[in-house]
Design a protein around this motif. Structure first.
Motif, PDB file in Angstrom:
ATOM      1  N   UNK A  92       0.597  -0.993   0.141  1.00 15.57           N
ATOM      2  CA  UNK A  92       0.104   0.220  -0.024  1.00 15.57           C
ATOM      3  C   UNK A  92       0.627   1.512  -0.114  1.00 15.57           C
ATOM      4  N   UNK A 129      -0.973   4.197  -2.591  1.00 14.43           N
ATOM      5  CA  UNK A 129      -2.676   3.461  -2.402  1.00 14.43           C
ATOM      6  C   UNK A 129      -2.630   4.013  -0.833  1.00 14.43           C
ATOM      7  N   UNK A 157      -2.102   6.610   1.074  1.00 14.79           N
ATOM      8  CA  UNK A 157      -2.518   7.872   1.466  1.00 14.79           C
ATOM      9  C   UNK A 157      -4.698   8.007   0.981  1.00 14.79           C
ATOM     10  N   UNK A 158      -4.946   7.431   0.761  1.00 18.51           N
ATOM     11  CA  UNK A 158      -6.169   6.942   0.470  1.00 18.51           C
ATOM     12  C   UNK A 158      -6.858   6.410   1.500  1.00 18.51           C
ATOM     13  N   UNK A 159      -6.416   5.440   1.543  1.00 19.87           N
ATOM     14  CA  UNK A 159      -6.479   4.433   2.081  1.00 19.87           C
ATOM     15  C   UNK A 159      -6.726   4.957   4.329  1.00 19.87           C
ATOM     16  N   UNK A 160      -5.995   5.833   4.645  1.00 22.19           N
ATOM     17  CA  UNK A 160      -5.622   6.582   5.579  1.00 22.19           C
ATOM     18  C   UNK A 160      -6.631   6.987   5.562  1.00 22.19           C
ATOM     19  N   UNK A 161      -6.877   8.046   4.300  1.00 18.43           N
ATOM     20  CA  UNK A 161      -7.710   9.639   4.285  1.00 18.43           C
ATOM     21  C   UNK A 161      -9.723   9.030   4.854  1.00 18.43           C
ATOM     22  N   UNK A 162      -9.768   6.906   4.261  1.00 16.74           N
ATOM     23  CA  UNK A 162     -11.180   6.740   4.761  1.00 16.74           C
ATOM     24  C   UNK A 162     -11.693   6.421   6.270  1.00 16.74           C
ATOM     25  N   UNK A 163     -12.328   6.397   6.533  1.00 14.10           N
ATOM     26  CA  UNK A 163     -12.442   6.111   8.088  1.00 14.10           C
ATOM     27  C   UNK A 163     -12.511   4.572   8.628  1.00 14.10           C
ATOM     28  N   UNK A 164     -11.417   4.369   7.826  1.00 14.03           N
ATOM     29  CA  UNK A 164     -11.399   2.009   8.606  1.00 14.03           C
ATOM     30  C   UNK A 164     -10.682   2.250   9.350  1.00 14.03           C
ATOM     31  N   UNK A 165     -10.590   1.571  10.012  1.00 13.92           N
ATOM     32  CA  UNK A 165      -9.897   1.365  11.395  1.00 13.92           C
ATOM     33  C   UNK A 165      -8.701   0.681  11.421  1.00 13.92           C
ATOM     34  N   UNK A 182      -1.598   5.838  11.716  1.00 16.56           N
ATOM     35  CA  UNK A 182      -2.784   5.997  11.193  1.00 16.56           C
ATOM     36  C   UNK A 182      -2.728   7.447  10.286  1.00 16.56           C
ATOM     37  N   UNK A 183      -2.077   8.291  10.779  1.00 13.27           N
ATOM     38  CA  UNK A 183      -1.315   8.951  10.115  1.00 13.27           C
ATOM     39  C   UNK A 183      -0.022   9.015   9.027  1.00 13.27           C
ATOM     40  N   UNK A 184       0.394  10.018   8.017  1.00 16.95           N
ATOM     41  CA  UNK A 184       1.473   9.738   7.334  1.00 16.95           C
ATOM     42  C   UNK A 184       2.855  10.652   7.811  1.00 16.95           C
TER      43      UNK A 184
END
Ligand code: ATP
Ligand code: MG
Lengths: 387, 331
Positions: A218, A223, A225-233, A384-386
Motif C-alpha cells: 500500500x 494507495x 494515502x487514500x486508505x488512511x483518508x477513509x474512516x477504516x480503522x 493512522x497518519x502519514x
C-alpha cells in the motif's frame, strides 16, 4: 584506435560512461537502503553463528526417565554408566512405567529406561533379565547415535560390575536381554518426522511473506494515502488483510496432509480437529509477525528481507533441520521463543504420537503469547497518519 | 504592495485575514488557526490560518513545494500539525480525525486508487468502506456519469492519466461528502473534461458542498469563489479573484508587435518593471509603481514597432508578483 576507445565510443556496443552511470546509481541506491545494507552484513553473521556454534548433529545429554523396580547396585551402576556415556541424562525418576511413558509422550524426555523387578537377582543367576530402553523416535536423528551406543555401554558396565564369582557370566553375549523400542516411528523413517515438520516451515514462510507485503505494498504504490483518508480503522485493516491468509494457510495444510498420507505414507494417528485448532493459533502468530514487518518495511524488498531474517533462525533453531536438544542452551532459549519450535512439537505430537488437547497445551500457550506480543507491536506500529 | 493582501513583509510574517473577525462562526466548514508543520528543521507550513464557509469553492494556489498538499493533509487528519488548532466540519482536527474522515472527500495529488483492481471494484471498495447506502446503484450511476459503464471491468492501472483523475474524483464523491479536499484534481485532464468537472463542482457547491481545491491553472482560480495563495508555507493572500487584482496595485501594459523577444530582454533590466511575461503574441509588462513604470516605458511607447495598451493585470500577473515578493522576503 585502441580497444578501450572503441568500447567507450558514444553509441558503441558498450559505453564506459553509461556503465559507470548505472554502476554509480546502483551504489547510491544500495547505500540509501539501510536495511538491505544491514542484511548484507547480518545474514552471513547469523548463518555463521547458527551453523558454527548452535548446530550439533550429534546431540548429547538427552533427557531420560528411569523406572527402577529393583533397587540394587547393578541398577545404579547401569544408570551411572549410561550417564557417563554422555548421551543420556536421567532427569526424571518415574514411579511407574505409565508415568514414564507419559513423559515420553509429552516430549519431556527422549528416553525411558525400565529396570524390572528382580533385575539383579536374575542377572546373578544368569537368567538374562530383560531391560527396556524406549526412545521417542519421531526424530530419528536425535536418538540414533545415543541408541547405537547403548549396547556397548551396557556391556562395559557389566564387565566392570560382574566381578569375582560372577565373572563367569561375562561372555561375548550380553548377560542382559536389552530391548530397544523406537516409539512412534519404529522403523526410524526420517520423512515421518520431516513431512509434518514441513507443514510448520511452509506455513511460516508463506504466511509471514504474504502479510509482510500487506502494508508495504500500500505504501509503495501510494494507495496508503487514500486508505488512511477513509474512516477504516487499523484493526479492520489488519483483520481484513490477515483473514484471507488464514484460509490460504488451511489450504496449504490440506495439501500437505494429503501428500503426507498418500505420497509419503506418514501415519496420522491423532485428531485433525485438534490440529486445526493449533493451526489457527500458529497461523495467526505468523501473520502478526508478518504484519509487524509490513509496518516497518519501507518497500517490498525490505519486507522480503525481514521475512528471510525471521525464517532463517526458525528453520535452524526450531528443531526442524537439526535436533533441538543438540543445541547449546542459549540457542535453545532462542528457539523456545519461536512459534515454529512449539508448532513442530505439536504437529509431530498429534500426528505421530496421537497427543490430545491436554498434551499440547504446554506448547500451545507460548505460540499464543507470541501472537499477542507480535499483534500488539503491529498495532502500535501501525500509523493512522502519514507523519 | 497592498497590505490587505500580503503583510508578509511585516515583522512577524503573519498573513492578515481581512474577514475572520466580523463573520459569524456558525457556517465555517474549515476554521483553523496557526497550523504549522515541520519536517526536520524545515518549516513547511508556517502559521497557516483559514476559514472556509459552507458552499464556498475555495481555490488554493501557490508554487510547487509551497505546502498546499501538506496543509490539505493536516486538514483531513492525515498529518498531525506541530502547532495550531481548529475545526473541520465542526470536529477538532487533532482529536476527531475519524469523524472528519467520514464526511470528507479527499482526492490525492498522486493517483491512489488500486491499479490492480478494476474501475468498478475500486468504486465498490470505497463505497463499502464508507458504508454507502444502496451501494450497487450508486456505483452504477457513477460509472454511467463518468461514461465508464462499458469499461467497468478494465483495470484502473490501465487508464490514461486524465481518466485516472476523473475516476479518483468520482471515487471521492461516492459517499456524499460535506467537504471536498481536492489536490490538483484536474492536472492532466483535457479542457472539456475540466469544464465538466468545474460545472459539477459548482452544482455541488450550490447544494451546500464546500470545496477546497488546489490548482495551478489560472482559469480554474478564476472560477473559485475565493482564493488563498500560499508560498514558502506562508499564507500571502486571501481574497476573491477580483479583489486580488484590484488590491495587487500592479499596473500592466500589454505590448504587441514584432520581435517581442528582444523587447522583453531589454525591458527586464529597466527600473520599475517587476515582470515581463509573454502571453502568446503579446507581452505583459507589470510594475508596482505606476508612475515609475510609465516613465521607464516612455522610450518604448514612442517606438513604432510596438502597440501598447494599458490592461488590467491578469490573475497570473498577480500571482507571479506575489511569488516574486515572497522570494524576496524569504531570502
Ligand atoms: N515527507 C516529507 N519529508 C520531508 N519534506 C517533505 C515531506 N513532504 C513534503 N515535504 C516538503 O514540504 C514542502 C511542501 O510540500 P507540499 O507537497 O505540501 O507542496 P505543494 O504545495 O503541494 O507542492 P506541489 O504544487 O508541487 O504539489 C516541500 O518543500 C516538500 O519538500
Ligand atoms: Mg501538492
Amino acid at each position: 584506435m585502441s580497444a578501450s576507445s572503441i568500447l567507450s565510443m558514444p553509441g558503441g556496443l558498450f559505453s564506459w560512461h553509461r556503465f559507470v552511470a548505472v554502476l554509480l546509481k546502483e551504489f547510491v541506491q544500495m547505500k540509501r537502503d539501510r536495511l538491505t545494507f544491514g542484511m548484507i552484513v547480518g545474514v552471513p553473521i547469523i548463518q555463521l553463528v547458527l551453523f558454527g556454534f548452535a548446530i550439533n548433529t550429534d546431540p548429547k545429554g538427552l533427557p531420560a526417565a528411569v523406572v527402577i523396580n529393583d533397587e540394587s547396585p547393578f541398577s545404579r551402576a547401569l544408570v551411572r554408566g549410561l550417564e557417563n556415556s554422555q548421551y543420556f541424562k536421567f532427569t526424571h525418576r518415574a514411579a511407574s512405567e505409565a508415568e514414564a511413558d507419559r513423559l515420553l509422550k509429552l516430549g519431556e524426555v527422549q528416553f525411558v529406561l525400565v529396570i524390572p523387578a528382580d533385575f539383579s537377582r536374575q542377572l546373578q543367576r544368569g537368567e538374562r533379565p530383560s531391560l527396556l530402553m524406549a526412545a521417542d523416535a519421531t526424530d530419528p536423528s536425535a536418538t540414533g547415535n545415543a541408541l547405537a551406543t547403548v549396547n556397548q555401554t551396557i556391556k562395559q558396565v557389566m564387565d566392570r560390575e560382574l566381578t569375582g564369582t560372577l565373572a563367569t557370566l561375562k561372555s561375548v553375549e550380553l548377560p542382559i536381554d536389552l530391548r530397544i523400542q523406537r516409539r512412534y516411528n519404529p522403523e526410524g523413517i526420517t520423512r515421518y518426522n520431516i513431512v509434518p515438520g514441513l507443514m510448520g516451515v511452509i506455513l511460516t514462510m508463506t504466511m509471514i511473506m504474504m502479510t509482510s507485503l500487506a502494508m508495504t505494498r500500500e505504501r509503495e504504490r501510494g494507495t496508503m494515502e487514500n486508505l488512511l483518508a477513509t474512516p477504516v480503522r487499523p484493526i479492520e485493516v489488519m483483520a481484513g488483510k490477515i483473514a484471507p491468509f488464514i484460509m490460504v494457510g488451511y489450504a496449504q495444510v490440506t495439501i500437505i496432509l494429503i501428500a503426507a498420507k498418500l505420497i509419503f505414507g506418514v501415519p496420522i494417528v491423532g485428531g485433525l480437529l485438534l490440529l486445526s485448532l493449533a493451526l489457527i493459533v500458529f497461523i495467526a502468530a505468523n501473520l502478526s509477525v508478518g504484519f509487524t514487518f509490513s509496518t516497518i518495511a519501507k518497500n517490498q524488498l525490505q519486507a522480503m528481507q525481514m521475512t528471510f531474517f525471521f525464517f532463517l533462525p526458525s528453520m535452524l533453531l526450531s528443531g526442524f533441520m537439526f535436533p533441538f536438544r543438540g543445541m547449546p542452551d542459549w540457542a535453545q532459549v532462542l528457539g523456545e521463543v519461536l512459534p515454529l519450535t512449539h508448532f513442530l512439537r505439536i504437529v509431530r505430537g498429534i500426528l505421530l504420537k496421537g497427543n490430545g488437547f491436554a498434551d499440547i497445551v504446554p506448547e500451545l500457550w507460548p505460540i499464543g503469547l507470541f501472537m499477542l506480543v507480535a499483534g500488539t507491536v503491529a498495532m502500535r506500529r501501525y500509523r493512522q497518519t502519514l507523519d | 504592495m497592498n497590505a490587505k493582501i500580503t503583510t508578509s513583509n511585516s515583522a512577524t510574517g503573519k498573513a492578515i485575514q481581512p474577514f475572520s473577525a466580523e463573520k459569524p462562526l456558525v457556517d465555517a466548514v474549515i476554521d483553523v488557526k496557526g497550523l504549522t508543520k515541520k519536517y526536520g528543521d524545515r518549516t513547511v507550513v508556517d502559521d497557516f490560518s483559514i476559514r472556509v464557509e459552507r458552499g464556498q469553492i475555495y481555490g488554493f494556489l501557490g508554487p510547487n513545494g509551497s505546502g498546499k498538499t501538506t496543509t490539505i493533509r493536516m486538514l483531513c487528519g492525515l498529518l498531525t500539525p506541530d502547532a495550531g488548532e481548529g475545526q473541520c466540519l465542526g470536529f477538532d482536527i487533532r482529536k476527531q480525525a475519524m469523524q472528519i474522515k467520514r464526511q470528507v472527500g479527499y482526492m490525492t495529488q498522486k493517483f491512489s486508487l488500486y491499479e490492480d483492481l478494476s474501475i468498478a471494484e475500486n468504486l465498490d471498495f470505497i463505497a463499502r468502506v464508507y458504508a454507502v447506502a444502496d451501494r450497487n446503484k450508486v456505483v452504477d450511476e457513477t460509472l454511467a456519469r463518468l461514461g465508464l459503464s462499458t469499461r467497468r471491468t478494465q483495470l484502473a492501472g490501465s487508464l490514461s492519466g486524465g481518466w485516472k483523475q476523473r475516476l479518483a474524483l468520482a471515487a471521492c464523491l461516492l459517499h456524499d461528502p460535506k467537504l471536498l479536499l481536492l489536490d490538483e484534481p484536474t492536472a492532466g485532464v483535457d479542457p472539456k473534461a475540466r469544464r465538466e468537472f468545474w460545472d459539477q463542482i459548482h452544482d455541488l457547491a450550490a447544494d451546500g458542498l464546500t470545496v477546497l481545491v488546489s490548482t495551478h491553472y489560472m482559469d480554474e482560480a478564476e472560477r473559485c469563489h475565493r482564493l488563498a495563495y500560499i508560498a514558502y508555507g506562508k499564507l500571502l493572500a486571501n481574497a476573491t479573484a477580483t479583489e486580488l487584482i484590484q488590491q495587487s496595485g500592479l499596473t500592466t501594459w500589454s505590448a504587441t508587435g514584432a520581435s517581442l523577444h528582444a523587447l522583453a530582454k531589454s525591458l527586464r533590466s529597466v527600473p520599475g518593471v517587476a515582470m515581463v511575461v509573454p502571453f502568446g503574441a503579446t507581452l505583459h509588462v507589470s510594475g508596482a509603481n505606476a508612475a515609475l513604470l510609465d516613465l521607464s516605458l516612455k522610450p518604448y511607447f514612442d517606438q513604432a514597432d510596438y502597440r501598447w495598451i494599458k490592461i488590467e493585470p491578469s490573475l497570473e500577473d498577480v500571482f507571479i508578483g506575489l511569488m516574486n515578493s515572497a522570494t524576496d522576503n524569504y531570502q
